[in-house]
Design an enzyme around this catalytic site. Sequence first.
Site, mmCIF file in Angstrom:
data_model
loop_
_atom_site.group_PDB
_atom_site.id
_atom_site.type_symbol
_atom_site.label_atom_id
_atom_site.label_comp_id
_atom_site.label_asym_id
_atom_site.label_seq_id
_atom_site.Cartn_x
_atom_site.Cartn_y
_atom_site.Cartn_z
ATOM 1 N N HIS A 83 0.821 -1.230 0.000
ATOM 2 C CA HIS A 83 0.000 0.000 0.000
ATOM 3 C C HIS A 83 0.849 1.272 0.000
ATOM 4 C CE1 HIS A 83 -3.662 -2.235 0.394
ATOM 5 N NE2 HIS A 83 -3.350 -2.737 1.577
ATOM 6 N N ASP A 111 -2.584 -10.739 -2.377
ATOM 7 C CA ASP A 111 -3.170 -10.200 -1.150
ATOM 8 C C ASP A 111 -4.623 -9.817 -1.429
ATOM 9 O OD1 ASP A 111 -1.998 -8.717 1.613
ATOM 10 O OD2 ASP A 111 -3.791 -7.764 0.783
ATOM 11 N N HIS A 149 -6.210 -7.316 -0.538
ATOM 12 C CA HIS A 149 -6.334 -5.884 -0.818
ATOM 13 C C HIS A 149 -5.527 -5.528 -2.070
ATOM 14 C CE1 HIS A 149 -6.808 -6.370 3.614
ATOM 15 N NE2 HIS A 149 -7.860 -5.601 3.372
ATOM 16 N N ASP A 180 -4.380 -12.806 3.292
ATOM 17 C CA ASP A 180 -5.638 -12.374 3.896
ATOM 18 C C ASP A 180 -6.855 -12.647 3.016
ATOM 19 O OD1 ASP A 180 -4.605 -10.483 2.176
ATOM 20 O OD2 ASP A 180 -4.626 -8.834 3.619
HETATM 21 ZN ZN LIG Z 1 -4.067 -7.190 2.670
#
Ligand SMILES: [Zn+2]
Length: 309
Positions: free
Chosen positions: A125, A162, A164, A246
């Site tokens: 991120h 991931d 996200h 995740d």
């Molecule tokens: Zn994540």
Amino acid sequence: MTTLLISHPACLDHVTPPGHPERPDRLRAIDRALENEKFANLAREQAPMADIETVALAHPREYVEAIREAAPREGMVALDGDTSMSPGSLEAALRAVGGAVLAVDEVVGKKAANAFVATRPPGHHAESVRPMGFCLFNNVAVAARHAQKKHGLARVAIIDFDVHHGNGTQEIFWSDPTVMYCSTHQMPLYPGTGAKSERGDHDNIVNAPLRAGDGGEQFRAAMNEVILPRLEAFGPDLVIISSGFDAHIRDPLASLNFTEADFAWATKKLMELADRKAGGRVVSALEGGYDLQGLAGSVDAHVTALMRG
Ligand SMILES: [Zn+2]
């Protein structure tokens, strides 16, 4: 040659606020899983601290200095609603970058068949000038640029499973035709980016968003039908995996239903691609994964696959 595991105990000293999902116990759970005797053949190295010039491969030097200056001497400082620094965070973050860079050196230098970097904080991120979503420096972005600059590799692919979207990695390589960034992720979900229509200036960004409730079947279809063909055509000299776990069915932060077998499958598919296109070079760096049992089991499956088990 064997698989290399890179970590460092200083990564436990990046302390987050009470109840924060990105916590030191994540690495303890991974350590315990990889203590199993089936991992006795792993080569193990400690992650060195990256120097500023290296981190500056993916971030302006002023940003690196600003993060260095933000580190508190005691207590905790919040950089945004999710992202904070404790006195040990800077060293942990520099080791997370340094571990990914060392992994590239050892894999490209043929000292290791491939590598898994178990460090924190995660990185995908972190944008070029913005810490975000538990991330301070973009570990895989630095590793990709290092592979190009130090080792002369022309094309690097980063695959991010991931749950996200890796907005930071996408932002850093948006206009760079030498790096392909491919992501599966739940959408809508934090951070909000990652639509199929986001393709980069050179069609070098490949987003394959999944919907809440999707599982291994949809993940494998996205890989088989969208991501792997694009990687095949791109022909990377190095495959870097942003390995967040995740999307696991047990994970509390999202609603995808991947299992250990899905992570093993994806790992093997990416290794097959690397065998054909990239001299087998695969570097994997930990991103998310917040259910300790799901995380430990998924890392077990991922590293077992890396070891061709
Ligand atoms: Zn994540």
